[in-house]
Motif scaffolding. Structure first.
Motif, PDB file in Angstrom:
ATOM      1  N   ALA A  48      40.098  37.988  20.856  1.00 47.36           N
ATOM      2  CA  ALA A  48      41.358  38.439  21.398  1.00 47.36           C
ATOM      3  C   ALA A  48      41.142  39.039  22.664  1.00 47.36           C
ATOM      4  O   ALA A  48      42.014  39.105  23.779  1.00 47.36           O
ATOM      5  N   ILE A  49      40.242  40.230  22.730  1.00 46.51           N
ATOM      6  CA  ILE A  49      39.963  40.845  23.965  1.00 46.51           C
ATOM      7  C   ILE A  49      39.447  39.802  25.059  1.00 46.51           C
ATOM      8  O   ILE A  49      39.688  40.056  26.003  1.00 46.51           O
ATOM      9  N   VAL A  50      38.715  38.903  24.853  1.00 45.03           N
ATOM     10  CA  VAL A  50      38.088  37.953  25.502  1.00 45.03           C
ATOM     11  C   VAL A  50      39.403  37.200  26.340  1.00 45.03           C
ATOM     12  O   VAL A  50      39.380  37.092  27.451  1.00 45.03           O
ATOM     13  N   PHE A  51      40.324  36.968  25.367  1.00 49.25           N
ATOM     14  CA  PHE A  51      41.515  36.257  25.944  1.00 49.25           C
ATOM     15  C   PHE A  51      42.218  36.987  27.233  1.00 49.25           C
ATOM     16  O   PHE A  51      42.516  36.667  28.248  1.00 49.25           O
ATOM     17  N   VAL A  52      42.373  38.329  26.603  1.00 45.68           N
ATOM     18  CA  VAL A  52      43.239  39.162  27.592  1.00 45.68           C
ATOM     19  C   VAL A  52      42.504  39.372  28.738  1.00 45.68           C
ATOM     20  O   VAL A  52      43.164  39.588  29.862  1.00 45.68           O
ATOM     21  N   ALA A  53      40.979  39.859  28.801  1.00 47.76           N
ATOM     22  CA  ALA A  53      40.071  40.134  29.731  1.00 47.76           C
ATOM     23  C   ALA A  53      40.112  39.005  30.716  1.00 47.76           C
ATOM     24  O   ALA A  53      39.985  39.033  32.071  1.00 47.76           O
ATOM     25  N   SER A  54      40.287  37.637  30.321  1.00 45.57           N
ATOM     26  CA  SER A  54      40.015  36.515  31.012  1.00 45.57           C
ATOM     27  C   SER A  54      41.401  36.153  31.708  1.00 45.57           C
ATOM     28  O   SER A  54      41.334  35.764  32.920  1.00 45.57           O
ATOM     29  N   LEU A  55      42.718  36.348  31.227  1.00 42.38           N
ATOM     30  CA  LEU A  55      43.755  36.282  31.816  1.00 42.38           C
ATOM     31  C   LEU A  55      43.661  37.536  33.148  1.00 42.38           C
ATOM     32  O   LEU A  55      44.100  37.093  34.086  1.00 42.38           O
ATOM     33  N   VAL A  56      43.156  38.511  32.842  1.00 37.84           N
ATOM     34  CA  VAL A  56      43.218  39.642  34.079  1.00 37.84           C
ATOM     35  C   VAL A  56      42.200  39.146  35.093  1.00 37.84           C
ATOM     36  O   VAL A  56      42.390  39.176  36.217  1.00 37.84           O
ATOM     37  N   VAL A  57      41.117  38.478  34.566  1.00 42.35           N
ATOM     38  CA  VAL A  57      40.085  37.907  35.739  1.00 42.35           C
ATOM     39  C   VAL A  57      40.932  37.012  36.395  1.00 42.35           C
ATOM     40  O   VAL A  57      40.666  36.847  37.762  1.00 42.35           O
ATOM     41  N   LEU A  58      41.560  36.182  35.765  1.00 46.52           N
ATOM     42  CA  LEU A  58      42.375  34.984  36.686  1.00 46.52           C
ATOM     43  C   LEU A  58      43.089  35.599  37.709  1.00 46.52           C
ATOM     44  O   LEU A  58      43.505  34.956  38.736  1.00 46.52           O
ATOM     45  N   PHE A  59      44.180  36.653  37.235  1.00 45.73           N
ATOM     46  CA  PHE A  59      45.377  37.015  37.924  1.00 45.73           C
ATOM     47  C   PHE A  59      44.876  38.083  38.856  1.00 45.73           C
ATOM     48  O   PHE A  59      45.518  38.488  39.835  1.00 45.73           O
ATOM     49  N   LYS A  60      43.995  39.203  38.604  1.00 41.73           N
ATOM     50  CA  LYS A  60      43.722  40.076  39.321  1.00 41.73           C
ATOM     51  C   LYS A  60      42.273  40.004  40.201  1.00 41.73           C
ATOM     52  O   LYS A  60      41.982  40.780  40.917  1.00 41.73           O
ATOM     53  N   ARG A  61      41.493  39.175  39.787  1.00 43.61           N
ATOM     54  CA  ARG A  61      40.363  39.017  40.252  1.00 43.61           C
ATOM     55  C   ARG A  61      39.227  40.038  40.141  1.00 43.61           C
ATOM     56  O   ARG A  61      38.519  40.235  41.203  1.00 43.61           O
ATOM     57  N   ASP A  62      39.400  40.814  39.228  1.00 46.73           N
ATOM     58  CA  ASP A  62      38.601  42.003  38.952  1.00 46.73           C
ATOM     59  C   ASP A  62      37.473  41.766  38.132  1.00 46.73           C
ATOM     60  O   ASP A  62      37.648  41.344  36.783  1.00 46.73           O
ATOM     61  N   LEU A  63      36.319  41.719  38.411  1.00 48.08           N
ATOM     62  CA  LEU A  63      35.088  41.167  37.866  1.00 48.08           C
ATOM     63  C   LEU A  63      34.757  42.411  36.870  1.00 48.08           C
ATOM     64  O   LEU A  63      33.765  42.108  35.831  1.00 48.08           O
TER      65      LEU A  63
END
Length: 238
Positions: A62-77
């Motif tokens: 679930a954390i992977v899912f949320v973090a991956s969404l942030v990577v897509l929308f915020k482009r924060d590595l």
């Protein structure tokens, strides 16, 4: 905000002893406090590791899912590092779930493995996130495009989790029906067993959070090292 920073700063002091105590109490409870199951015998004690482990894996993914969404929308590595850290822990606890399930299955079913819907969907979940980790491992830590592609893969892979959870409801399987979460019904476990199971859930969840913290720090250090190497390379070229 300052409170959140303080809580995050105490992770090195609070999480290790809490996780250690929680796991030790779980082990003692599973071996001493919980009564011997009348039908399955002592092999049933595997439940106190098996069930909390898959819940810890679900939390990690679930954390992977949320973090991956942030990577897509915020482009924060930085969130890519968090996703990889959580995926590593999720794979670990999914592996523990599969392993403990096999040790339980041999005396109960007569075989270590059968292509049961619950087992197969859990194995698929394990392989999805192993593939995710391999895909990120072959790319540079600062490769934004690779991070975004991997994030899409991780988000799609999370769709397997509802399939794992509902597999025993949708298909006829060898895997036991839910005995803890049964809607509004009372859990089909004696109070002593339920107590030990809840302690195990707490201990293993704390352990998973601690491992994610360690892995996350390692991933962030790897990103910083990669950024420093890239800076030195640019200076050398100039």
């Amino acid at each position: 905000m300052s409170l959140l920073r303080w809580v995050y700063g105490t992770r090195w002091v609070v999480l290790p002893p809490l996780a250690g105590v929680g796991v030790m109490v779980m082990i003692i409870g599973a071996l001493v406090v919980a009564p011997r199951e009348a039908i399955e015998g002592d092999v049933q004690r595997i439940l106190y590791v098996h069930f909390p482990s898959i819940l810890a894996a679900y939390l990690s993914f679930a954390i992977v899912f949320v973090a991956s969404l942030v990577v897509l929308f915020k482009r924060d590595l930085r969130w890519d590092a968090a996703a990889r850290a959580a995926a590593s822990v999720g794979v670990l606890f999914t592996g523990i779930t599969l392993g403990t399930g096999m040790f339980w299955g041999k005396p109960i079913w007569g075989v270590y493995w059968t292509w049961d819907a619950r087992l197969t969907s859990t194995l698929v979940l394990f392989l999805i996130y192993v593939a995710y980790l391999l895909a990120r491992a072959v790319a540079d830590e600062l490769d934004e495009q690779a991070a975004r592609f991997a994030a899409v893969f991780a988000i799609i892979g999370a769709l397997d989790i509802p399939l794992v959870v509902m597999s025993v409801e949708w298909w006829r399987t060898l895997h036991p029906q839910p005995i803890v979460f049964r809607g509004l019904e009372r859990p089909a476990l004696p109070n002593e067993m339920l107590f030990v199971l809840l302690v195990g859930f707490g201990g293993i969840t704390l352990l998973a959070l601690w491992l994610m913290t360690l892995r996350g720090e390692a991933e962030r250090l790897a990103q910083r090292s990669a950024a420093l190497r890239a800076g030195l390379d640019r200076n050398e070229v100039v």
